[in-house]
Each structure stands twice: as structure tokens, then as C-alpha cells.
Design an enzyme around this catalytic site. Sequence first.
Site, PDB file in Angstrom:
ATOM      1  N   GLY A   8       0.706  -0.849  -0.119  1.00  0.00           N
ATOM      2  CA  GLY A   8       0.100   0.118  -0.114  1.00  0.00           C
ATOM      3  C   GLY A   8       1.068   0.962  -0.180  1.00  0.00           C
ATOM      4  O   GLY A   8       1.833   1.449   0.434  1.00  0.00           O
ATOM      5  N   GLY A  10      -0.531   3.953  -0.385  1.00  0.00           N
ATOM      6  CA  GLY A  10      -0.788   5.796  -0.075  1.00  0.00           C
ATOM      7  C   GLY A  10      -0.436   6.257   1.077  1.00  0.00           C
ATOM      8  O   GLY A  10       0.679   6.578   0.923  1.00  0.00           O
ATOM      9  N   GLN A  11      -1.498   7.198   1.412  1.00  0.00           N
ATOM     10  CA  GLN A  11      -1.208   8.569   2.439  1.00  0.00           C
ATOM     11  C   GLN A  11      -0.153   7.630   3.534  1.00  0.00           C
ATOM     12  O   GLN A  11       0.684   8.267   3.650  1.00  0.00           O
ATOM     13  CB  GLN A  11      -1.999   8.926   3.138  1.00  0.00           C
ATOM     14  CG  GLN A  11      -2.930   9.527   1.893  1.00  0.00           C
ATOM     15  CD  GLN A  11      -2.679  10.333   1.092  1.00  0.00           C
ATOM     16  OE1 GLN A  11      -1.756  10.774   0.781  1.00  0.00           O
ATOM     17  NE2 GLN A  11      -3.482  11.585   2.080  1.00  0.00           N
ATOM     18  N   GLY A  13       0.955   5.090   3.512  1.00  0.00           N
ATOM     19  CA  GLY A  13       2.658   4.471   2.871  1.00  0.00           C
ATOM     20  C   GLY A  13       3.712   4.844   2.303  1.00  0.00           C
ATOM     21  O   GLY A  13       4.448   4.906   3.385  1.00  0.00           O
ATOM     22  N   ASN A  94     -12.267  -4.268   2.051  1.00  0.00           N
ATOM     23  CA  ASN A  94     -10.783  -4.177   2.654  1.00  0.00           C
ATOM     24  C   ASN A  94     -10.536  -6.038   2.918  1.00  0.00           C
ATOM     25  O   ASN A  94      -9.553  -6.149   2.641  1.00  0.00           O
ATOM     26  CB  ASN A  94     -11.043  -2.932   3.797  1.00  0.00           C
ATOM     27  CG  ASN A  94     -10.602  -2.067   3.220  1.00  0.00           C
ATOM     28  OD1 ASN A  94      -9.691  -1.971   2.072  1.00  0.00           O
ATOM     29  ND2 ASN A  94     -10.429  -0.872   3.867  1.00  0.00           N
ATOM     30  N   ILE A 117      -2.235  -2.037   9.358  1.00  0.00           N
ATOM     31  CA  ILE A 117      -3.158  -1.620   9.567  1.00  0.00           C
ATOM     32  C   ILE A 117      -4.384  -1.177   8.789  1.00  0.00           C
ATOM     33  O   ILE A 117      -5.094  -0.080   9.065  1.00  0.00           O
ATOM     34  CB  ILE A 117      -1.966   0.169   9.483  1.00  0.00           C
ATOM     35  CG1 ILE A 117      -0.576  -0.019   9.467  1.00  0.00           C
ATOM     36  CG2 ILE A 117      -2.549   1.021   9.289  1.00  0.00           C
ATOM     37  CD1 ILE A 117       0.441   0.585   9.898  1.00  0.00           C
ATOM     38  N   ASN A 119      -8.249  -0.930   7.911  1.00  0.00           N
ATOM     39  CA  ASN A 119      -9.193  -0.876   8.768  1.00  0.00           C
ATOM     40  C   ASN A 119      -9.868  -1.167   8.231  1.00  0.00           C
ATOM     41  O   ASN A 119     -10.529  -1.955   6.848  1.00  0.00           O
ATOM     42  CB  ASN A 119     -10.283   0.094   8.591  1.00  0.00           C
ATOM     43  CG  ASN A 119      -9.332   1.240   9.830  1.00  0.00           C
ATOM     44  OD1 ASN A 119      -9.377   0.174  11.124  1.00  0.00           O
ATOM     45  ND2 ASN A 119      -9.407   2.675  10.167  1.00  0.00           N
ATOM     46  N   HIS A 174     -10.378  -1.471  17.643  1.00  0.00           N
ATOM     47  CA  HIS A 174     -10.291   0.058  17.462  1.00  0.00           C
ATOM     48  C   HIS A 174     -11.300   0.258  16.570  1.00  0.00           C
ATOM     49  O   HIS A 174     -11.446   0.370  15.486  1.00  0.00           O
ATOM     50  CB  HIS A 174      -8.844   0.059  16.051  1.00  0.00           C
ATOM     51  CG  HIS A 174      -8.686   1.473  15.580  1.00  0.00           C
ATOM     52  ND1 HIS A 174      -8.308   2.421  16.519  1.00  0.00           N
ATOM     53  CD2 HIS A 174      -8.294   1.721  14.531  1.00  0.00           C
ATOM     54  CE1 HIS A 174      -8.381   3.354  15.372  1.00  0.00           C
ATOM     55  NE2 HIS A 174      -8.405   2.747  14.670  1.00  0.00           N
TER      56      HIS A 174
HETATM   57  O1  TXD Z   1      -4.914   2.965  13.364  1.00  0.00           O
HETATM   58  C1  TXD Z   1      -4.827   2.293  12.071  1.00  0.00           C
HETATM   59  N1  TXD Z   1      -5.272   1.114  12.223  1.00  0.00           N
HETATM   60  C2  TXD Z   1      -6.289   3.280  11.469  1.00  0.00           C
HETATM   61  C3  TXD Z   1      -5.888   2.541   9.629  1.00  0.00           C
HETATM   62  C4  TXD Z   1      -5.175   4.235  11.320  1.00  0.00           C
HETATM   63  C5  TXD Z   1      -5.391   5.260   9.872  1.00  0.00           C
HETATM   64  C6  TXD Z   1      -5.899   5.238   8.506  1.00  0.00           C
HETATM   65  N2  TXD Z   1      -6.856   3.318   9.065  1.00  0.00           N
HETATM   66  C7  TXD Z   1      -7.382   2.768   7.340  1.00  0.00           C
HETATM   67  O2  TXD Z   1      -5.907   2.363   6.940  1.00  0.00           O
HETATM   68  C8  TXD Z   1      -7.367   3.136   6.133  1.00  0.00           C
HETATM   69  O3  TXD Z   1      -8.959   3.188   6.747  1.00  0.00           O
HETATM   70  C9  TXD Z   1      -7.525   1.939   5.492  1.00  0.00           C
HETATM   71  O4  TXD Z   1      -8.013   1.515   5.376  1.00  0.00           O
HETATM   72  C10 TXD Z   1      -6.482   1.880   5.395  1.00  0.00           C
HETATM   73  C11 TXD Z   1      -4.720   3.235   4.501  1.00  0.00           C
HETATM   74  O5  TXD Z   1      -5.079   4.292   4.166  1.00  0.00           O
HETATM   75  P1  TXD Z   1      -4.604   5.846   3.963  1.00  0.00           P
HETATM   76  O6  TXD Z   1      -5.204   6.524   4.253  1.00  0.00           O
HETATM   77  O7  TXD Z   1      -2.691   4.666   3.233  1.00  0.00           O
HETATM   78  O8  TXD Z   1      -5.472   4.728   2.673  1.00  0.00           O
HETATM   79  P2  TXD Z   1      -4.756   5.432   0.528  1.00  0.00           P
HETATM   80  O9  TXD Z   1      -4.364   6.665   0.555  1.00  0.00           O
HETATM   81  O10 TXD Z   1      -6.295   4.946   0.320  1.00  0.00           O
HETATM   82  O11 TXD Z   1      -3.685   4.184   0.584  1.00  0.00           O
HETATM   83  C12 TXD Z   1      -4.755   3.105   0.110  1.00  0.00           C
HETATM   84  C13 TXD Z   1      -3.511   2.217  -1.028  1.00  0.00           C
HETATM   85  C14 TXD Z   1      -4.194   2.514  -2.811  1.00  0.00           C
HETATM   86  O12 TXD Z   1      -2.558   3.441  -2.742  1.00  0.00           O
HETATM   87  C15 TXD Z   1      -4.471   1.666  -3.379  1.00  0.00           C
HETATM   88  O13 TXD Z   1      -3.857   1.777  -4.524  1.00  0.00           O
HETATM   89  C16 TXD Z   1      -3.998   0.334  -2.276  1.00  0.00           C
HETATM   90  O14 TXD Z   1      -3.589   1.126  -1.127  1.00  0.00           O
HETATM   91  N3  TXD Z   1      -4.394  -0.843  -2.478  1.00  0.00           N
HETATM   92  C17 TXD Z   1      -3.987  -1.735  -3.035  1.00  0.00           C
HETATM   93  N4  TXD Z   1      -2.287  -2.169  -3.387  1.00  0.00           N
HETATM   94  C18 TXD Z   1      -2.273  -3.494  -2.960  1.00  0.00           C
HETATM   95  N5  TXD Z   1      -3.132  -4.598  -3.420  1.00  0.00           N
HETATM   96  C19 TXD Z   1      -4.541  -4.006  -3.217  1.00  0.00           C
HETATM   97  N6  TXD Z   1      -4.760  -5.332  -3.479  1.00  0.00           N
HETATM   98  C20 TXD Z   1      -5.056  -2.889  -3.099  1.00  0.00           C
HETATM   99  N7  TXD Z   1      -5.744  -2.490  -3.266  1.00  0.00           N
HETATM  100  C21 TXD Z   1      -5.501  -1.092  -3.308  1.00  0.00           C
END
Ligand code: TXD
Length: 318
Positions: A8, A10-11, A13, A94, A117, A119, A174
Site C-alpha cells: 500500500g 497511499g497516504q 504507505g 478491505n 494497519i 481498517n 479500534h
Molecule cells: O489505526 C489504524 N489502524 C487506522 C487505519 C488509522 C488510519 C487509517 N486506517 C486505514 O488504513 C484506512 O481506513 C485504510 O483502510 C488504510 C490505509 O489508509 P490510507 O490513508 O493509506 O489509504 P490510501 O491512501 O487510499 O492508500 C491505500 C492504498 C492505495 O494506494 C491503493 O492503491 C492500495 O492501497 N491498494 C492496494 N495495494 C495492494 N494490493 C491491493 N489489492 C490494493 N488495493 C488497494
Amino acid sequence: MKKISLIGAGQIGGTLAHLIALKKLANVVLFDVSEGLAKGKALDIAQSSAVEGFNVNIKGTSNYEDTKDSDVIIITAGVPRKPGMSRDDLLAINLKIIKQVSDGIKTTSPKAFVICITNPLDVIVSALQKYTNFKHNKVVGMAGILDTSRFIFFLSEHLGVETSKIKSFVLGGHGDSMVAMLNHTYIDGKPISELVKNGKLKKDKLDFIINRTKNGGAEIVKFLEKGSAFYAPASSGVEMADSYLNNRKKQLPCAAFLNGEYGVKSLYVGVPVIIGSNGVEKVIEIDLSPTEKENFNKSIDSVKKLYEAAIKIDPTLK
Ligand code: TXD
């Protein structure tokens, strides 16, 4: 140099990759299904190395082969909340993503310490362990460190006491049912109950701070409108990876597998654990007041309920 793969980009990662590089913690592989996102962020961070003085390797990819033999894997793959959504609303989508991720890592990095991490955290980390069949002590969820950090920050802001002088634990699921352990909360060495008793901290203000902690994620989602919190979650994930890679044996609140501790069997829930080079080395059973125990059990029930919903989506999780 050790290897951390971030599934991941994203934000969270991307922030994880940046923090790991700045701390010179390990080489980084930034994986995402959106290959350009992973490659672009990896290249951007790498280009800051001359300024920041780190020399870790950072690679972006969408090929699991590049994540092979990782020492640590931190998973943020998934979708974040939109305003008005609960963490639980993310379950179905998810869950599917975490199955894909599990298939990607289980043969390429069977010895990795996996920090989840994504959710809804407590159920997703449980599903991850089932799908990978990794040892329970090598699969852990990040949530309690973030929730505790939010709680400590709000107390610090209100009381004008620096965060390093406040000790506490936020345990349980959480979600809205997380539990601030007030009997284990100390402000500059004094039990928080003493501040309430001598009027330094009004009870209704403390209740407000506890509630604000439970809604800490939603408050940020509302401000951002698109996406959710990422700086504090990333810092919390790096804290766990550091304790593992450097065998610090820190006591940290994490979503860990309980096998009888706290009277709970076969469930991932936020509890204090010791993280060292063997992963989750010990679950710490702290004494809970009757109120803490009651709230903790309510939190466990809400995790159990959501896990039942996950089983309805994928019966193999039974
Ligand atoms: O305390 C905690 N555990 C929480 C967790 C705190 C804050 C955010 N929480 C959760 O982390 C949030 O609800 C999300 O489920 C995750 C990730 O949050 P983020 O803000 O990083 O989400 P993004 O920016 O959308 O990044 C997710 C990335 C995105 O770039 C997608 O292209 C990628 O996940 N993605 C994948 N990567 C690999 N494999 C697959 N299948 C895939 N699908 C999407």
C-alpha cells in the site's frame, strides 16, 4: 540493512516509507497495485537522500517478487473512510484486498513480522493471519499506539503538560468501543483520578477527551473530506517495526492474538504486548478495575460481532 516492504503506497504507505528512510531503519520496498504511485513516491523520497543524509534503498513496485524475504511487512492496502463512514463500513472491500495481499506475501516472505494497519483493524488483522497462516506472534495490528497517542495529546493540550510526562493505555477494539484505561493513566507521575479529585481536571472534560479520542479518526476524516489520518498512524506503525527490528522489547498497545489472556480465546484485540525480535513476545495482563473490565468486555463483544460479519462474507474465516 534489514528490509521492510510496505503493501500500500497511499497516504500512510508513503509516509511510512519517508519515516523509515529518515530514521535509516531499513531498506524499503513500496508496493501498490497502482505501480506508478509506488514508483513515483519511492523515487521522490530517494531524491531527498542527499538533503537528509540517508542511504537506504527505496524501490517502488507492483510485483510481489520485489518484496521477497522481507524482515517486516506493513500493510495499509485498502480503502480509507469517507466522511460519515464508520471503520466497520470498510469490511467487505478491505477483506477482499487483504486476501489478495495475503496470497502475495505468504510464499515470498514466510518469516516476516507483519504489521497490519488496514481498517476495520481488529477483524482485518485476524483475517490476515488466517489467510497467511503465519504464526500468531508474527502477525499484529496497529491501532492502540495511535489511539493512546491521541488520548495523551488531548490530555497534554488541555492540562499544559508535555506528552512525555503522560503515561496511559487505550485498549480493546479500534473503534467506538475502545477503552481509555484511566486506572493506568498518570500525569507527571500522579494518577489521573487525583487530578479529577483535586479539581485540576473536570470529570466532564475528561469524558469529552475520551470521546474525542474514540472519534479521533472521524474528526480528521471530516477535515480532510478525502482520505483519513496518516501521519500519526504511520509513526505508530514505525514504532512497532523499530521495536521488532532492534529487539527493543517495548511494551506497546497493539491488536494481538489472545489465547486465554484476559479470559479471551482466539481473537485479535488491543492489549499491551512486548515486541522484540521474536515478534509479539508476551501479552501483558494488567489489572483492570470493574469499570475497565466491563468496558473492555464490551469492546471485545463488538470485535466478535464484526468478525461474525466477516465470516458471513467469507466462511473460510470460521
Ligand atoms: O489505526 C489504524 N489502524 C487506522 C487505519 C488509522 C488510519 C487509517 N486506517 C486505514 O488504513 C484506512 O481506513 C485504510 O483502510 C488504510 C490505509 O489508509 P490510507 O490513508 O493509506 O489509504 P490510501 O491512501 O487510499 O492508500 C491505500 C492504498 C492505495 O494506494 C491503493 O492503491 C492500495 O492501497 N491498494 C492496494 N495495494 C495492494 N494490493 C491491493 N489489492 C490494493 N488495493 C488497494
